[in-house]
Structures are given as C-alpha cells and as structure tokens.
Design an enzyme around this catalytic site. Structure first.
Site, PDB file in Angstrom:
ATOM      1  N   CYS A 158       0.510   9.178   2.352  1.00 15.09           N
ATOM      2  CA  CYS A 158       0.482   8.013   2.021  1.00 15.09           C
ATOM      3  C   CYS A 158      -0.408   7.957   1.089  1.00 15.09           C
ATOM      4  O   CYS A 158      -0.752   6.552   0.981  1.00 15.09           O
ATOM      5  CB  CYS A 158      -0.286   7.486   3.480  1.00 15.09           C
ATOM      6  SG  CYS A 158       1.288   7.586   5.194  1.00 15.09           S
TER       7      CYS A 158
ATOM      8  N   CYS B  69      -4.760   5.688   5.952  1.00 15.76           N
ATOM      9  CA  CYS B  69      -4.474   7.007   7.262  1.00 15.76           C
ATOM     10  C   CYS B  69      -3.123   7.895   6.178  1.00 15.76           C
ATOM     11  O   CYS B  69      -2.488   7.460   5.453  1.00 15.76           O
ATOM     12  CB  CYS B  69      -4.076   7.010   8.025  1.00 15.76           C
ATOM     13  SG  CYS B  69      -2.950   5.756   8.550  1.00 15.76           S
TER      14      CYS B  69
ATOM     15  N   HIS C  18       4.312  -1.019   2.845  1.00 14.24           N
ATOM     16  CA  HIS C  18       3.429   0.497   2.458  1.00 14.24           C
ATOM     17  C   HIS C  18       4.671   1.040   1.882  1.00 14.24           C
ATOM     18  O   HIS C  18       5.171   2.109   2.477  1.00 14.24           O
ATOM     19  CB  HIS C  18       3.267   0.770   3.702  1.00 14.24           C
ATOM     20  CG  HIS C  18       2.437   2.167   4.128  1.00 14.24           C
ATOM     21  ND1 HIS C  18       1.929   2.408   2.527  1.00 14.24           N
ATOM     22  CD2 HIS C  18       2.512   3.174   5.331  1.00 14.24           C
ATOM     23  CE1 HIS C  18       1.422   3.639   2.826  1.00 14.24           C
ATOM     24  NE2 HIS C  18       1.668   3.843   4.119  1.00 14.24           N
TER      25      HIS C  18
END
Length: 387
Positions: free
Chosen positions: A91, A373, A343
C-alpha cells in the site's frame, strides 16, 4: 545535503473498478498520461534532464508487470536515456517511490525525478496470483494476510464500535462529495479519457467512486464482510475498490530555482516502520511518530493530516493513539479519503500526498503529514513543509 522539493503533484480521477470509467483503459496508459501531463505543465524542465522515474505498483503482473514504470515512460515518449523503476512496498508503494527519489536527491545522485504510482484493481485484482508460504503461519497469525480481519482486531483492541465506524465512513463520502462540489479537487485532477456507462469515450474530471447518498442509517444495514458472525467491518466502512494513478515532480531546491520553477513544499522528513502483521493497520502510529521526531516536530505542529482510510476500524485507532481524536474535523482527511475515493494500492501514497499539498495551500498551514498502513505490518509517513 540537498533540500528536496515537490514542484508539482497531480492525479487521475478515481474510477470504479467494477465496470467503471477506466474499464477499457490500461494501467500503463493512466501512468503515461500523468507523466506527459507533468512534463507539459513544467516546460522549463526538459524530459531528457530527468534522472530517474520511480513508480509504485503492487500487483506487478499482467498489464502491470515487467516494470510498468519503464513501459509507461516509453508510452509517454520520455527519452530512452531516462531510466525507470517500479517500486513495491504494498500500500505504501508510491510513497516509497517518493522516499527513494528524495534520498537520491539528498545525496546528490539526482536533481529531478518523476515519482508516482498506479493500480488498476479492475484489471488486476488485489488477490491475483497471491500464494502465501504455508510455513508463514508458524511465525505470524494465519489471518495476518487478511486485511479485513486485522482491522477487526484493531477495532476490538481499541474499543471502536460499529456505530463509530459507520459515522466515519459516512463522513468520508460527505467530505469527498463536498470537495467535488466546491471544486477543491480541480487543482489536482487531470482530466483523463475513459468510457461512460453507455461505452461512449469521454473525459472524466471527477471521482466516480464517491457515493454522496451514503448515510449512517444505510451503512448500519450492511452485513459484516470479513467475520460474518462476530464482525463489525463492512464493505461500506472499507476502502473502495478503484482504479487510478498519481504523480509528482520532485527536484532539488537548487535545480528548481535554476529553472525558475516554484516549489510547492519541501520533504521535511520520512519514516517507515514495521509492526505486528496481525494489526497491520496500526503502522501509521509508529511511522508518524518517527517522522515527527526526525522533523523535530510534534503532532500539534501539523496543520493537516492525510491518513489513508484502509478501513474505518483501522484509521480510528491510529487517530486515537496519535492524540487527534478531538481534532478530526479540523485536521484529518478534510476532503474525505479512501473509503469514498478508493485505494488503488500502488497509487495511494502519491494520491494522499497530492491531496495534502493542496489542503496545506488552501488552509495556509506550514506543515502537513501523510501516512498509511501497509499489509503484513508496516507503516510509512512523510512530513511536508510549505516553501
């Protein structure tokens, strides 16, 4: 040591992954479009003068494989002499791309870089080809690779109720829709070609993932998505699946001034940390604390925060433990976040940084912090300072 500055930052609209605007647009094209746009917006910098391109992407297979950074650069007609590399910190990939370029500039090994990232989650699903080593369960919890269950764990540990999660998710959509209506995203979104519901080619200049009709009452009717019996996390309180790209022009402050380019912000500090994979969503807390320590600042010095909303159950404990729970409406994700916008994994680090820079300018604050995160237990953070 050279000062690192952000000269420009842009993104595509966020497209819905299932039958959305970019269903017929490849990840390389989204990336190349932004590379071309950054260079066109900053003509004082010749493309051949770029030292490198750092591009984040998580699922590096199919159309995103074989070094998508180089493929996109070639499509964008960046001179062949300019190298390009694809970066993967899950991520945090495109924020890691920024960190990699920044360090090259700090050490004098580069003067100008394009950084960014992309993820087409409609064409290359997040779980495509994933095959965890079976022996990994001897070292970490079996569910550590299931992001939704790690969010459930965080919520239980920190007393985050279902009602709190639903309220935060509704806020994300409301804030993102308000930002869209007020043209707050206009300075960061580059109109990008896609197809409407009828298959007609058109230019999109808005995020199609936002659901302005979202209410707490509607969210309360959704069933748990990851733990059907005892869970609280739903699809509505999780980051949306979306397709998109984001990009930044990063330079040494001295080179920017030589070329007459006005820096928008400096990279004040950077940090990456690890944490227990079972609570991977907690990574922003130690990462932010380390970045603030490196910058010689405290959380109270930061005017605005962009914290990636992987899950409401995940971000709320982070906000709480950073001492910001009473300042959500003044400082946190003022234009909504990933619950509303989505995302796209390799894109999000550059996306939230781009949104942060615009918020810092609009709110006229000196410092901003972007953090997220990372799956399997990491956190990444960057402190920016307006020039």
């Amino acid at each position: 040591m050279e000062q690192v500055v952000i000269v420009d930052a842009i993104r595509t609209p966020m497209g819905r992954s299932k039958g959305g605007a970019f269903r017929n647009v490849r990840a390389e094209d989204l990336s190349a479009h932004l590379m071309r746009s950054l260079l066109a917006r900053n003509p004082a910098l010749e493309a051949a003068a770029l030292d490198d391109i750092y591009w984040g992407c998580v699922q590096q297979t199919l159309e995103q494989g074989f070094n998508i950074a180089r493929n996109a650069a070639l499509l964008a007609e960046v001179p062949h002499s300019v190298p390009a590399v694809t970066v993967n910190r899950l991520c945090g990939s495109s924020m890691q791309a920024l960190h990699d370029a920044a360090r090259m500039i700090m050490t004098g090994d580069a003067q100008a870089c394009l950084v960014g990232g992309v993820e087409h989650m409609g064409h290359v699903p997040m779980s495509h080809g994933v095959d965890f080593h079976p022996g990994l369960s001897r070292n970490v919890a079996k569910a550590a690779g299931m992001m939704g269950l790690t969010a459930e764990m965080l919520a239980r540990m920190h007393g985050i109720s279902r009602e709190m999660q639903d309220a935060f998710a509704a806020r994300s959509h409301a804030r993102a829709w308000a930002a869209t209506q007020s043209a707050a995203f206009k300075n960061e979104i580059i109109p990008t070609g896609g197809h409407d519901a009828d298959g007609v080619l058109k230019q999109f200049n808005y995020d199609e993932v936002i659901r302005p009709e979202t209410t707490v009452e509607a969210l309360a009717t959704l069933r748990p998505a990851f733990d059907p019996v005892n869970g609280m996390v739903t699809a509505g309180t999780s980051s949306a699946l979306s397709d998109g790209a984001a990009a930044m022009l990063v330079m040494s402050e001295s080179r920017a001034h030589e070329l007459g380019l006005k820096p928008r912000a400096r990279v004040r500090s950077m940090a990456v940390v690890g944490c227990d994979p079972s609570i991977m969503g907690y990574g922003p807390v130690p990462a932010s604390k380390l970045a603030l320590k490196k910058a010689g600042l405290s959380a109270s010095d930061i005017g605005v925060f962009e914290m990636n909303e992987a899950f409401a159950a995940q971000i709320l404990p982070c906000i709480k433990d950073l001492g910001l729970i009473e300042q959500i409406d003044e400082k946190i994700n003022l234009n909504g976040g990933a619950i509303a916008l989505g995302h796209p994994l390799g894109c999000s680090g550059a996306r939230i940084s781009t949104t942060l820079l615009n918020l810092m300018e609009r709110k006229d604050v000196q410092f901003g912090l972007a953090t997220m995160c990372i799956g399997l237990g990491q956190g990444i953070a960057t402190v920016f300072e307006r020039v």
